[in-house]
Design an enzyme around this catalytic site. Structure first.
Site, PDB file in Angstrom:
ATOM      1  CG  HIS A  47       0.852   5.592  -5.952  1.00 46.73           C
ATOM      2  ND1 HIS A  47       0.815   4.759  -4.855  1.00 46.73           N
ATOM      3  CD2 HIS A  47      -0.232   5.288  -6.707  1.00 46.73           C
ATOM      4  CE1 HIS A  47      -0.246   3.968  -4.961  1.00 46.73           C
ATOM      5  NE2 HIS A  47      -0.894   4.267  -6.073  1.00 46.73           N
ATOM      6  CD  GLU A 107      -4.539   6.609  -6.744  1.00 49.32           C
ATOM      7  OE1 GLU A 107      -5.044   5.629  -7.292  1.00 49.32           O
ATOM      8  OE2 GLU A 107      -3.331   6.709  -6.507  1.00 49.32           O
ATOM      9  N   GLY A 125      -6.414  -0.381  -2.458  1.00 51.46           N
ATOM     10  CA  GLY A 125      -6.106  -1.786  -2.197  1.00 51.46           C
ATOM     11  C   GLY A 125      -6.900  -2.388  -1.050  1.00 51.46           C
ATOM     12  CG  ASN A 173      -0.065   1.802 -10.226  1.00 49.74           C
ATOM     13  OD1 ASN A 173       0.977   1.242 -10.555  1.00 49.74           O
ATOM     14  ND2 ASN A 173      -0.218   2.410  -9.046  1.00 49.74           N
ATOM     15  CD  GLU A 186       0.688   1.370  -3.333  1.00 50.15           C
ATOM     16  OE1 GLU A 186       1.331   1.124  -4.374  1.00 50.15           O
ATOM     17  OE2 GLU A 186      -0.532   1.117  -3.229  1.00 50.15           O
ATOM     18  CB  SER A 192     -11.283  -0.168  -3.975  1.00 48.66           C
ATOM     19  OG  SER A 192     -10.306  -0.543  -3.017  1.00 48.66           O
ATOM     20  CE  LYS A 205      -1.288  -0.009  -6.628  1.00 47.27           C
ATOM     21  NZ  LYS A 205      -2.001   0.125  -5.380  1.00 47.27           N
TER      22      LYS A 205
HETATM   23  P1  PGA Z   1      -6.340  -0.081  -6.126  1.00 45.36           P
HETATM   24  O1  PGA Z   1      -5.044   0.867  -6.316  1.00 45.36           O
HETATM   25  O2  PGA Z   1      -7.181   0.073  -7.363  1.00 45.36           O
HETATM   26  O3  PGA Z   1      -5.775  -1.471  -5.971  1.00 45.36           O
HETATM   27  O4  PGA Z   1      -7.042   0.403  -4.909  1.00 45.36           O
HETATM   28  C1  PGA Z   1      -5.161   2.137  -6.856  1.00 45.36           C
HETATM   29  C2  PGA Z   1      -3.796   2.797  -6.924  1.00 45.36           C
HETATM   30  O5  PGA Z   1      -2.987   2.586  -6.013  1.00 45.36           O
HETATM   31  O6  PGA Z   1      -3.485   3.542  -7.865  1.00 45.36           O
END
Ligand code: PGA
Length: 251
Positions: free
Chosen positions: A96, A170, A176, A8, A98, A215, A10
């Site tokens: 997601h 997640e 992140g 992803n 976010e 992560s 983003k």
């Molecule tokens: P990350 O993001 O690997 O940077 O923690 C995962 C995601 O948001 O799908």
């Protein structure tokens, strides 16, 4: 079912950067290892570019990060599933964290998107996961249950299958942040997801792919991928460089 190794990106990468990263990934990984499929999820503006790079590479699929649950119309700024299919997307994310926490999407809207996307022929990765406050309050199972049922309840049951629906667990506190959920936390949460899927996918819940996200890095990917009920990973930060995501894909 093949394990799904999803990148992803983003809101990162212009077209040139996306093209270079996708090409380098395909070169480093080549044909994905047996039993694994790679899914690249670039920003909308790089979808066509990445589609061009991945065309002809077996074992790679293209996905979108978001869409609006209408085919067309006066929805300024939005993108429809029809447009995504036209550009070569096979998958799209829904729910997601976010989008839930920054853009304010609720379970009902996520459910509407999943149902509409499936009707149109997209495969949907339904993302779920608790915040740190919810975990501390002992609400992990409750949040998983609510987000799964909210995400799936509006869908036409005939469209729900292991081929069309993927779940990504997640935990919000691990996205992140560099903080990964531990093996016990992942195993417990994925076990809950599997159990909750049984009534929705009678006799087929075992085949639904449950990805872990939060992560994931080259250093922890192989351990995570061996855990019970982990059928792939959804990777943000560590997917932005082809070298690190290639290590995860082949971990
Ligand atoms: P990350 O993001 O690997 O940077 O923690 C995962 C995601 O948001 O799908």
């Amino acid at each position: 079912m093949e394990k799904l190794m999803a990148a992803n990106w983003k809101m990162f990468k212009n077209r040139l950067e996306a093209k270079r990263t996708a090409a380098q990934l395909a070169e480093l990984v080549g044909a994905p290892p047996d039993g694994r499929q790679v899914l690249v999820i670039p920003p909308f503006t790089a979808l066509e570019t990445v589609a061009g790079v991945l065309a002809g590479h077996a074992g790679y699929a293209l996905g979108a990060q978001n869409f609006y649950p209408e085919s067309e119309g006066a929805f300024t700024g939005e993108i429809s599933p029809d447009m995504l299919l036209d550009i070569g997307c096979e998958y799209a994310l829904a729910g997601h964290s976010e989008r839930r926490h920054v853009m304010g999407e609720d379970d009902a809207f996520v459910g509407r998107k999943l149902a509409f996307g499936l009707d149109k022929g997209l495969k949907i990765v339904l993302c779920i996961g608790e915040t740190i406050e919810q975990r501390r309050a002992g609400q992990v199972a409750e949040v998983i249950r609510r987000q799964l049922s909210g995400g799936l309840e509006q869908a036409d049951p005939a469209k729900l299958s292991p081929d069309t629906v993927v779940v990504a667990y997640e935990p919000v506190w691990a996205i992140g942040t560099g903080e990964t959920a531990g093996p016990e936390e992942i195993t417990e949460a994925h076990g809950i997801v599997r159990r909750e899927l049984e009534p929705v996918f009678p006799g087929k819940a075992e085949q639904i792919r449950i990805l872990y996200g939060g992560s994931v890095k080259p250093q922890n990917a192989s351990e995570i991928l061996t855990l019970d009920n982990v059928d792939g990973v959804l990777v943000g930060g560590a997917s932005l460089q082809a070298e690190s995501f290639a290590k995860i894909v082949t971990a």
